[in-house]
Structure formats: C-alpha cells, structure tokens
Design a protein around this motif. Structure first.
Motif, PDB file in Angstrom:
ATOM      1  N   ALA A 246      36.501  41.960  60.087  1.00 44.61           N
ATOM      2  CA  ALA A 246      37.683  41.026  59.771  1.00 44.61           C
ATOM      3  C   ALA A 246      38.888  41.393  60.538  1.00 44.61           C
ATOM      4  N   ALA A 247      39.114  42.475  60.722  1.00 45.08           N
ATOM      5  CA  ALA A 247      40.424  42.826  61.743  1.00 45.08           C
ATOM      6  C   ALA A 247      40.140  42.422  62.925  1.00 45.08           C
ATOM      7  N   ALA A 248      38.933  42.614  63.735  1.00 47.38           N
ATOM      8  CA  ALA A 248      38.591  42.010  64.980  1.00 47.38           C
ATOM      9  C   ALA A 248      38.824  40.756  65.144  1.00 47.38           C
ATOM     10  N   ARG A 249      38.571  39.762  64.004  1.00 50.50           N
ATOM     11  CA  ARG A 249      38.818  38.562  64.095  1.00 50.50           C
ATOM     12  C   ARG A 249      39.985  37.932  63.786  1.00 50.50           C
ATOM     13  N   GLY A 250      40.789  38.838  63.389  1.00 52.31           N
ATOM     14  CA  GLY A 250      42.114  38.307  62.530  1.00 52.31           C
ATOM     15  C   GLY A 250      42.196  37.763  61.378  1.00 52.31           C
ATOM     16  N   VAL A 251      41.147  38.199  60.463  1.00 55.62           N
ATOM     17  CA  VAL A 251      40.955  37.458  59.241  1.00 55.62           C
ATOM     18  C   VAL A 251      41.216  38.602  58.072  1.00 55.62           C
ATOM     19  N   THR A 252      41.568  38.109  57.011  1.00 52.46           N
ATOM     20  CA  THR A 252      42.083  38.710  55.941  1.00 52.46           C
ATOM     21  C   THR A 252      40.903  38.589  54.873  1.00 52.46           C
ATOM     22  N   VAL A 253      40.454  39.715  54.421  1.00 48.33           N
ATOM     23  CA  VAL A 253      39.374  39.440  53.102  1.00 48.33           C
ATOM     24  C   VAL A 253      39.885  39.837  51.849  1.00 48.33           C
ATOM     25  N   LEU A 254      39.629  39.236  50.868  1.00 50.23           N
ATOM     26  CA  LEU A 254      40.422  39.424  49.542  1.00 50.23           C
ATOM     27  C   LEU A 254      39.082  39.390  48.529  1.00 50.23           C
ATOM     28  N   ARG A 255      39.032  40.281  47.678  1.00 50.73           N
ATOM     29  CA  ARG A 255      38.159  40.759  46.651  1.00 50.73           C
ATOM     30  C   ARG A 255      38.856  40.805  45.428  1.00 50.73           C
ATOM     31  N   GLN A 256      39.967  41.107  45.278  1.00 51.35           N
ATOM     32  CA  GLN A 256      40.696  41.270  43.951  1.00 51.35           C
ATOM     33  C   GLN A 256      41.844  40.013  43.718  1.00 51.35           C
ATOM     34  N   PHE A 257      41.835  39.770  42.749  1.00 55.16           N
ATOM     35  CA  PHE A 257      42.817  38.394  42.326  1.00 55.16           C
ATOM     36  C   PHE A 257      43.773  38.628  41.123  1.00 55.16           C
ATOM     37  N   GLY A 258      44.039  39.634  40.709  1.00 53.17           N
ATOM     38  CA  GLY A 258      45.068  40.061  39.725  1.00 53.17           C
ATOM     39  C   GLY A 258      44.564  40.972  38.475  1.00 53.17           C
ATOM     40  N   GLY A 259      45.540  41.499  37.703  1.00 52.33           N
ATOM     41  CA  GLY A 259      45.135  42.434  36.777  1.00 52.33           C
ATOM     42  C   GLY A 259      45.132  41.303  35.281  1.00 52.33           C
ATOM     43  N   PRO A 260      45.131  42.043  34.251  1.00 54.96           N
ATOM     44  CA  PRO A 260      44.928  41.295  32.891  1.00 54.96           C
ATOM     45  C   PRO A 260      45.998  40.379  32.649  1.00 54.96           C
ATOM     46  N   ALA A 261      47.380  40.820  33.036  1.00 52.95           N
ATOM     47  CA  ALA A 261      48.439  39.934  32.695  1.00 52.95           C
ATOM     48  C   ALA A 261      48.500  38.712  33.595  1.00 52.95           C
ATOM     49  N   GLU A 262      47.981  39.031  34.953  1.00 53.77           N
ATOM     50  CA  GLU A 262      47.887  37.764  35.880  1.00 53.77           C
ATOM     51  C   GLU A 262      46.936  36.801  35.287  1.00 53.77           C
ATOM     52  N   MET A 263      45.709  37.293  35.004  1.00 51.63           N
ATOM     53  CA  MET A 263      44.528  36.657  34.640  1.00 51.63           C
ATOM     54  C   MET A 263      44.896  35.695  33.248  1.00 51.63           C
ATOM     55  N   ARG A 264      45.949  36.107  32.321  1.00 49.80           N
ATOM     56  CA  ARG A 264      46.010  35.637  31.058  1.00 49.80           C
ATOM     57  C   ARG A 264      46.918  34.550  31.883  1.00 49.80           C
ATOM     58  N   ALA A 265      47.911  34.588  32.469  1.00 50.45           N
ATOM     59  CA  ALA A 265      48.794  33.438  33.022  1.00 50.45           C
ATOM     60  C   ALA A 265      47.940  32.604  33.774  1.00 50.45           C
ATOM     61  N   PHE A 266      47.000  32.941  34.566  1.00 52.34           N
ATOM     62  CA  PHE A 266      46.067  31.981  35.159  1.00 52.34           C
ATOM     63  C   PHE A 266      45.503  31.149  34.018  1.00 52.34           C
ATOM     64  N   THR A 267      44.997  31.611  33.071  1.00 48.47           N
ATOM     65  CA  THR A 267      44.217  30.738  31.794  1.00 48.47           C
ATOM     66  C   THR A 267      45.180  30.091  31.390  1.00 48.47           C
ATOM     67  N   GLU A 268      46.336  30.323  31.056  1.00 52.21           N
ATOM     68  CA  GLU A 268      47.406  29.397  30.613  1.00 52.21           C
ATOM     69  C   GLU A 268      47.697  28.212  31.361  1.00 52.21           C
ATOM     70  N   SER A 269      47.879  28.554  32.610  1.00 52.66           N
ATOM     71  CA  SER A 269      48.081  27.511  33.481  1.00 52.66           C
ATOM     72  C   SER A 269      46.875  26.524  33.550  1.00 52.66           C
ATOM     73  N   ALA A 270      45.731  26.744  33.774  1.00 55.06           N
ATOM     74  CA  ALA A 270      44.643  26.290  33.880  1.00 55.06           C
ATOM     75  C   ALA A 270      44.656  25.322  32.698  1.00 55.06           C
ATOM     76  N   LEU A 271      44.956  25.659  31.508  1.00 54.90           N
ATOM     77  CA  LEU A 271      44.560  24.903  30.229  1.00 54.90           C
ATOM     78  C   LEU A 271      45.899  23.868  30.319  1.00 54.90           C
ATOM     79  N   ALA A 272      47.137  24.343  30.872  1.00 54.55           N
ATOM     80  CA  ALA A 272      48.188  23.356  30.776  1.00 54.55           C
ATOM     81  C   ALA A 272      47.904  22.306  31.774  1.00 54.55           C
ATOM     82  N   GLU A 273      47.416  22.595  32.839  1.00 61.10           N
ATOM     83  CA  GLU A 273      47.087  21.784  34.007  1.00 61.10           C
ATOM     84  C   GLU A 273      46.101  20.629  33.689  1.00 61.10           C
ATOM     85  N   ALA A 274      45.012  21.045  32.781  1.00 59.29           N
ATOM     86  CA  ALA A 274      43.730  20.389  32.179  1.00 59.29           C
ATOM     87  C   ALA A 274      44.593  19.466  31.091  1.00 59.29           C
TER      88      ALA A 274
END
Length: 312
Positions: A246-274
């Motif tokens: 990834a570094a040789a290509r200048g690319v960022t690899v992401l595998r983690q996307f937030g803890g419990p508090a962030e995931m709850r906020a993401f859920t609330e956001s998705a429900l509100a958008e829906a």
C-alpha cells in the motif's frame, strides 16, 4: 415461542425451526416482540462452520431485529413499552419470536419509517455510513463499490453519490448489474467477466466487501492517494494487501471504522436519513421465520438482491 435452532454446522438444512423458552427481561433489559429479523451473508458462513468468528452450539442465530417492546425490566423507563425499536442482539438469538436486550441498546424507529425498512437499515446502514465517513470522499472522485447489489453495497452507492462521487458498482451477473445502474451508479460492471477491471478503470476509493481475488484486483485499480476500505469477505477470504504494498502505491488501507459510540451515531444517522427519504434500503427477499433455511440457501447461491429479512 418459536425460534430457529442451529445445532450442527452444515448446509442450510441444519437450520431447524422449533420451540424455545420465552425470554424474561432482567434488570436493565427490555423484551421485544419481533416482527422482522435481519439476515446477513456472514451468518450463512458461520452456519457452515466458517466466517470471521466462532460460535458455540446449540444456538439461535441472528443479530438484528425490529419489533415492539412489550415488557421492561427493573430500572427501565416504563414509557418504553409499546415503542417500535430496532436493535442488535449481541451475535445470537435474533431468529425468534421474542428477544431480550439491554434497554440502552435499542434504537427507536423514527416516525415515517416503516419497521421493515428500519431493520434493513440497522446493520447495513450503520456499516455504509461508517465506510463513507471514513473514506472522506471529495466531490468528483471516482469510487468502486464491490457487491453493489447487496444490502451494504446499495447503501454505499447512495451515500457516495450524495457525497459527490462518480460511482462504479461491481456485482455478479447481468440482473445485478442492471439493479446497480437502477440504484444510481454511473457505471456497473460484472465481475464474473474476465475484463471487468478494465471496464471499471482507475478509481480513487475502493469499498471492498468481497475480498479474495476480486479485492486484490480492485486494489490494483487505485490511483496514488487512493483509499481502500476492507470490511467484508463474502468470497470467504479477506483481501490480502500488505502495508508495504500500500505504501509503495501511495494508497491508504482502512480496516477499522469506529468504536461503539461512533457506531451508535452512525446507526442513528442512517435511520434519520432513511426516515427523511434520502437513504432507501432495498428489501429484495422475505421469508417466514420457519423458512430460515430457504433464506440461507438463496443467499448462499448468490441469488439475492438487497436485504433479506425473516418475517416473524
């Protein structure tokens, strides 16, 4: 109550409906009369004895439900009784008529949002919102969404477009690619065809929910400065990308996307958008609770589009 049991690993036929004890809410818990249970592809892998985590048998599978709170345990606001809610069950117990969960784990379904749509949004909307937030898409960037006809993929397509991206959706077979185009992708490619990567072209962001050879090929399409978000392995194996590559290509690899508090906020956001009509899940298949084995068989055959629900 009725429930679906997994007592041995194997094909879809090992899912057998039967009786189970009625759960009783303890202190801090609520009892939910389940109307819909969410099915994810990873549950088909776990049922077969694989997947990213192990379970102990016997068990009632499933990890997402929607329904109405019928009872509350000690210390819980009695005003919650009668509320429409969705919730995760902690990894098991969802394929059933009733579940108990911690009162602080439920999400009230916003007015104007149907309960089945809220269940379809629960896990997939949370994941899609987390992914698109982490990707930090800039207007005009080109993004590739793998499994774009699936539950998560279809929502990522919508959120990425709302962020100003040009979306390339990849899926398996002409029916699914047509569905991806209908959901708004500027280009849909069939990754069963050998030249799919050439048709997709270079991209700035890859949302990798498939893994394996498809994920590796997608990594090769990233431009310098690109981002690859690895979140699923519907192929059965994770995409293997080293930090050095990834570094040789200048690319960022992401595998983690937030803890419990962030995931709850993401859920609330998705429900509100829906609820506001800006995020629309596709419920492609519905099965009665007793036919959970049939639901797994269809999902395992890759014959599904969007979200699959059990109607309880």
């Amino acid at each position: 109550m009725r429930a679906v049991w997994l007592k041995e690993f194997g094909g879809p036929e090992v899912l057998v409906a039967g009786d189970a004890p009625d759960p009783v809410p303890a202190a801090g818990q609520v009892l939910i009369e389940v109307a819909y249970a969410n099915i994810t592809f990873v549950e088909t892998q776990v049922r077969a004895g694989g997947g990213p985590f192990r379970v102990e048998l016997p068990m009632i599978p499933g990890n997402g439900v929607g329904g109405v709170i019928s009872k509350v345990g000690e210390g819980v606001d009695p005003g919650l009784a009668g509320k429409r809610v969705v919730t995760s069950t902690g990894g098991s117990g969802a394929y059933a008529q009733r579940v108990v969960v911690a009162a602080d784990a439920v999400f009230e379904v916003p007015d104007g949002l149907a309960l089945d749509a809220a269940v379809a949004i629960l896990a997939d909307g949370r994941t899609a919102t987390a992914l698109v937030t982490a990707a930090r898409i800039k207007p005009g960037e080109r993004v590739l969404v793998e499994a774009a006809a699936g539950g998560v993929g279809g929502l990522v397509v919508q959120l990425a477009k709302a962020a100003g991206a040009e979306v390339v959706g990849a899926a398996g077979g002409p029916a699914k690619t047509e569905h991806v185009r209908a959901r708004g992708a500027e280009l849909a490619v069939d990754y069963r065809e050998p030249d799919w990567a050439a048709k997709a072209g270079e991209v700035d962001v890859v949302f990798d929910g498939v893994g394996g050879e498809i994920g590796t090929t997608s990594f090769g399409l990233l431009r310098p400065g690109g981002r690859m978000l690895i979140f699923g392995l519907s192929s059965g194996v994770w995409t293997e990308v080293s930090e050095q590559d990834a570094a040789a290509r200048g690319v960022t690899v992401l595998r983690q996307f937030g803890g419990p508090a962030e995931m709850r906020a993401f859920t609330e956001s998705a429900l509100a958008e829906a609820a506001a009509g800006r995020l629309e899940p596709v419920i492609g298949q519905r099965f009665p609770l007793d036919r959970a084995a049939d639901a797994h068989a269809v999902m395992q055959s890759r014959g599904t589009v969007g979200k699959t629900l059990l109607e309880v």
